[in-house]
Design a protein around this motif. Structure first.
Motif, PDB file in Angstrom:
ATOM      1  N   ASN A 131      21.087  55.438  31.188  1.00 18.02           N
ATOM      2  CA  ASN A 131      20.899  54.880  29.816  1.00 18.02           C
ATOM      3  C   ASN A 131      21.276  53.348  29.432  1.00 18.02           C
ATOM      4  O   ASN A 131      20.616  52.750  28.905  1.00 18.02           O
ATOM      5  N   MET A 132      22.326  53.300  30.316  1.00 22.05           N
ATOM      6  CA  MET A 132      22.908  51.830  30.160  1.00 22.05           C
ATOM      7  C   MET A 132      21.830  50.928  30.725  1.00 22.05           C
ATOM      8  O   MET A 132      21.403  49.794  30.336  1.00 22.05           O
TER       9      MET A 132
ATOM     10  N   LYS B 115      18.685  51.457  30.812  1.00 16.13           N
ATOM     11  CA  LYS B 115      17.276  51.494  29.987  1.00 16.13           C
ATOM     12  C   LYS B 115      17.783  50.400  29.015  1.00 16.13           C
ATOM     13  O   LYS B 115      16.706  49.689  28.645  1.00 16.13           O
ATOM     14  N   LYS B 116      18.886  50.514  28.358  1.00 20.57           N
ATOM     15  CA  LYS B 116      19.312  49.525  27.129  1.00 20.57           C
ATOM     16  C   LYS B 116      19.351  48.157  27.874  1.00 20.57           C
ATOM     17  O   LYS B 116      18.768  47.181  26.932  1.00 20.57           O
ATOM     18  N   ARG B 117      19.926  47.766  28.901  1.00 19.44           N
ATOM     19  CA  ARG B 117      20.314  46.544  29.483  1.00 19.44           C
ATOM     20  C   ARG B 117      18.940  45.787  29.919  1.00 19.44           C
ATOM     21  O   ARG B 117      18.744  44.725  29.713  1.00 19.44           O
TER      22      ARG B 117
ATOM     23  N   SER C   5      15.765  47.126  29.003  1.00 21.23           N
ATOM     24  CA  SER C   5      14.656  47.475  27.914  1.00 21.23           C
ATOM     25  C   SER C   5      13.697  48.180  28.584  1.00 21.23           C
ATOM     26  O   SER C   5      12.539  48.009  28.488  1.00 21.23           O
TER      27      SER C   5
ATOM     28  N   HIS D 128      11.845  52.031  28.726  1.00 17.14           N
ATOM     29  CA  HIS D 128      11.478  52.958  27.872  1.00 17.14           C
ATOM     30  C   HIS D 128      11.382  54.308  28.463  1.00 17.14           C
ATOM     31  O   HIS D 128      10.954  55.300  27.836  1.00 17.14           O
TER      32      HIS D 128
END
Length: 291
Positions: free
Chosen positions: A93-94, A96-98, A100, A102
């Motif tokens: 998840n980190m 994905k966030k870092r 961007s 999807h």
């Protein structure tokens, strides 16, 4: 009793609807060496199996092969490392966030982490399994022991025949020994007579013959050979492992015969020595396979 260290045994049976086969073979070895090759589920019974085999076999290398169909001797369970899975998902998840991303975190991603899930196999300790297993092993071991005894009986007959030949040759050596001294006296007397132009120095002859007789005397070696042969014959009647003692006696026999060979100054004695050494070598080969 003469028992060979070479043998084979095989037995089959059912253990909780599982077909099991036990095969055993043994060869010569200085001590008792038992090698069990079996599924790891049966390791819990290893000590009891070795003790059972030790009741029948006292010397030699014994290889035991145990095979069965099925896996009901195992209690399997799945163990999940939840902390590792949680850390893995958090890391995804980190990412994905870092970056961007999807894509969703799916089960296949978690399953790709092999360290997260482990199949635990625990041997099932079942007294009925243990009892059946040991019965099958005992049957195979008895077959192995019976074959070793049967071959041992053949070895015994062969050894007794060779002992008789050794006795005969040793008696012949005993009879030939005095002739060697007399023949030497005749040769010395002839040489001295030729050297002294027909005159014979009796004292010199006696001295030369006495020196030679002491060097060529094989009476002690013959006595020890007779003793070793008798000890060998007595030992093969003993009901216990005798291979090492027989091996020692063979070495002693060989040493005495070699000594006679080094002292021999006679063609017939040398011939008997060669025949004795040949028999002893064959006896040695047989003894190497006796328990």
């Amino acid at each position: 009793m003469v028992v060979s260290m070479t043998g084979y045994g095989r037995a089959t049976g059912q253990v909780d609807s599982i077909s099991m086969t036990v095969e055993m073979k043994s060869v010569n070895h200085r001590f008792l060496d038992i090698a069990l090759k079996m599924p790891k589920q049966l390791i819990v019974y290893e000590d009891k199996m070795k003790k059972l085999i030790n009741r029948f076999i006292r010397r030699g290398r014994v290889e035991v092969y145990i095979n069965f169909e099925g896996d009901t001797f195992l209690d399997k369970s799945i163990q999940v490392d939840w902390d590792l899975v949680s850390e893995y998902i958090d890391s995804l998840n980190m990412m994905k966030k870092r970056y961007s991303l999807h894509d969703d975190v799916k089960l296949e991603h978690i399953l790709s982490l092999k360290e997260s899930i482990e199949i635990i196999e625990k041997p099932v300790i079942n007294h009925s399994i243990e009892s059946e297993l040991l019965q099958i092993l005992e049957e195979a071991t008895r077959q192995l022991a019976d074959m070793r005894k049967a071959e041992g009986n053949q070895l015994k007959l062969d050894l007794l025949n060779r002992l008789e030949l050794m006795k005969k040759l040793t008696i012949e050596l005993e009879e030939l020994a005095p002739n060697v001294i007399e023949q030497y006296r005749e040769r010395i007397e002839k040489r001295i007579s030729e050297f002294m132009q027909g005159k014979v120095d009796e004292q010199r002859i006696l001295t030369e013959v006495a020196i030679f007789a002491e060097k060529a005397d094989i009476s002690e070696e013959i006595t020890r050979i007779h003793s070793h042969i008798q000890q060998f014959a007595d030992t093969i009647q003993i009901d216990e492992p005798i291979g090492r003692k027989l091996d020692f006696l063979v070495q002693e026999l060989n040493r005495e015969v070699n000594t006679i060979g080094s002292k021999a100054n006679d063609q017939l004695i040398a011939k008997n020595v060669v025949e004795l050494k040949s028999i002893i070598e064959k006896v040695k080969e047989q003894v190497q396979n006796i328990e």
